[in-house]
Write a protein that holds these residues in place. Structure first.
Motif, PDB file in Angstrom:
ATOM      1  N   SER A  60      33.257  28.897  45.650  1.00  0.00           N
ATOM      2  CA  SER A  60      32.088  29.244  46.459  1.00  0.00           C
ATOM      3  C   SER A  60      32.207  28.714  47.884  1.00  0.00           C
ATOM      4  O   SER A  60      31.794  29.377  48.836  1.00  0.00           O
ATOM      5  CB  SER A  60      30.799  28.750  45.798  1.00  0.00           C
ATOM      6  N   CYS A  61      32.816  27.564  48.057  1.00  0.00           N
ATOM      7  CA  CYS A  61      32.997  27.020  49.401  1.00  0.00           C
ATOM      8  C   CYS A  61      34.004  27.861  50.182  1.00  0.00           C
ATOM      9  O   CYS A  61      33.820  28.098  51.387  1.00  0.00           O
ATOM     10  CB  CYS A  61      33.447  25.567  49.309  1.00  0.00           C
TER      11      CYS A  61
ATOM     12  N   ILE B 231      32.059  31.006  51.373  1.00  0.00           N
ATOM     13  CA  ILE B 231      31.151  30.804  52.510  1.00  0.00           C
ATOM     14  C   ILE B 231      31.940  30.494  53.772  1.00  0.00           C
ATOM     15  O   ILE B 231      31.521  30.864  54.875  1.00  0.00           O
ATOM     16  CB  ILE B 231      30.072  29.732  52.203  1.00  0.00           C
TER      17      ILE B 231
ATOM     18  N   ASP C 161      31.276  38.036  50.350  1.00  0.00           N
ATOM     19  CA  ASP C 161      31.413  36.572  50.400  1.00  0.00           C
ATOM     20  C   ASP C 161      30.051  35.892  50.432  1.00  0.00           C
ATOM     21  O   ASP C 161      29.866  34.838  49.819  1.00  0.00           O
ATOM     22  CB  ASP C 161      32.236  36.155  51.637  1.00  0.00           C
TER      23      ASP C 161
ATOM     24  N   TRP D 262      28.687  33.291  47.498  1.00  0.00           N
ATOM     25  CA  TRP D 262      28.225  31.939  47.766  1.00  0.00           C
ATOM     26  C   TRP D 262      26.834  31.705  47.177  1.00  0.00           C
ATOM     27  O   TRP D 262      26.573  30.673  46.586  1.00  0.00           O
ATOM     28  CB  TRP D 262      28.221  31.670  49.261  1.00  0.00           C
TER      29      TRP D 262
END
Length: 70
Positions: free
Chosen positions: A36-37, A40, A65, A69
Motif C-alpha cells: 500500500s505504501c 501511494i 493506485d 492505498w
C-alpha cells in the motif's frame, strides 16, 4: 507536500525489509503495508509529476493506485 515526502521516505524504508525475515505473525501485515505504501508513493509521484492535464493511461494508473492505498 508533507504527505508525499513522508510517504516517499516510508516507502524507501519499507522496501528494505525482507518479509521472509519478519516474525511470522507480522508477515502479512508488513507485506500489505509495503504494497500500500508503494501504491501511494506511485500516486503522489504521478500527481506531482504530470501536471494538470493527464493522459488517460496515467489517470487510470493514478486512480488504481489511489484505490489500492485506500
Amino acid at each position: 507536500h508533507d504527505a508525499a515526502i513522508l510517504g516517499s521516505w516510508l516507502d524507501q524504508e519499507l522496501q528494505q525489509i525482507d518479509v521472509a525475515l519478519v516474525a511470522p505473525e507480522f508477515r502479512d501485515m508488513i507485506a500489505v503495508l509495503k504494497w500500500s505504501c508503494a501504491a501511494i508513493n506511485r500516486f503522489w509521484r504521478a500527481i506531482y509529476g504530470n501536471g494538470i492535464w493527464l493522459h488517460r493511461t496515467v489517470a487510470a494508473q493514478i486512480v488504481q493506485d489511489g484505490w489500492a492505498w485506500i
